[in-house]
Design an enzyme around this catalytic site. Sequence first.
Site, short mmCIF file in Angstrom:
data_model
loop_
_atom_site.label_atom_id
_atom_site.label_comp_id
_atom_site.label_asym_id
_atom_site.label_seq_id
_atom_site.Cartn_x
_atom_site.Cartn_y
_atom_site.Cartn_z
N GLY A 77 45.03 30.25 47.40
CA GLY A 77 45.89 29.66 48.41
C GLY A 77 45.10 29.22 49.63
O GLY A 77 43.87 29.22 49.64
N ASP A 190 58.84 30.94 55.75
CA ASP A 190 58.26 30.18 54.64
C ASP A 190 58.95 30.54 53.34
O ASP A 190 58.30 30.73 52.30
CB ASP A 190 56.75 30.44 54.54
CG ASP A 190 56.04 29.34 53.74
OD1 ASP A 190 56.64 28.25 53.59
OD2 ASP A 190 54.92 29.56 53.28
#
Length: 364
Positions: A77, A190
């Site tokens: 990520g 998120d």
Amino acid sequence: MRRELNNGNRSGRPYQQGPSEGYRPASQGAPTISLPPPPSEPTAVHPSPPSESNDAHPAKASRGGNTYDLLTCVGEGTYGKVYKAKKNDTGLIVALKRIRMEGEKDGFPVTAMREIKLLQNLRHENVIRLHEMMVSKGSVYMVFEYMEHDLTGLLSLQGINFTPANLKSLNYQMLSGLAYLHDKSILHRDMKGSNILLNARGELKLGDFGLARVYSKFKRDDYTNRVITLWYRSPELLLGETVYGPTVDTFSAGCIMLELFTTKPVFQGNDEIHQLEVIYSILGTPSEEDWPDVKDLPWYELVKPKESLPSKFREIFSKWLSPAGLDLAQGLLAFDPARRLLADQAMQTPYFTSEAPPMEKPLQ
């Protein structure tokens, strides 16, 4: 019940977010939603895990008496790589998130520091568990419980079909995790499918707290506006609001609820203006009666609707959701944040309390 809440905002290009820690393993056969042709998701990049030939990871990570065998790299990520690992003394399978330190002028990344600080104090069955921190050979790792799947991955797998009881359980677990965070005065900021993790027992846990922060329940504060992946962002954020609270998360939860039933994101915009147009094409354009403060938002005059559109929400989603399910989703997706359901309120709606079937965890 009306509750006055804070709202949210952002400006500029969509926030770029990396993949989740889980796998990308959903069902087919559901009717198709009529939407504008979707672009490639602008705010969620999912590169394939690097191969061993060009990214050989270390065989072990150890600190003091704790030694982990790194089994495989399962993802990479924005903030670092994630490995599946086994703890040598107990055989426990964990996820090691290696924090990327390269290019950090100030030493330790601020986003990682915030995530660690928040997770150390969280203990809930629907929130990912941070076991410990490790420093090994100059690398810093966050040691998480291992989750086999993420929601985006499961919904892309052929042959995975969630029953109505499974879907009810997944939605309840998601809202339960959010209710816990909001009770602790934490905004996730998120919420999206790739940050919702599942294990082989059908347990759902909210993950990736890199954008999470503590918020004030008793005063209106301004927060950064570069939050929430575009397809899951609430209308007030898209209209320039910078003062927000937990309803930015529950709007995202409403998007995820629809995604669970339809197996794909339903609001797929190219940019902020197009995102609003996609939302209006399904939910209709908000009137002052629906949302009394809408004209006061910073960017309303710049991006106000060109025409008034009726809601097509129930017409479109009645193919998938029961009347009680439609009521819940509409409550989570209400335009006015003051009228939008909070997570604890959503858990008490008839969809969960009185409508059959009972909840049943998937993947068991």
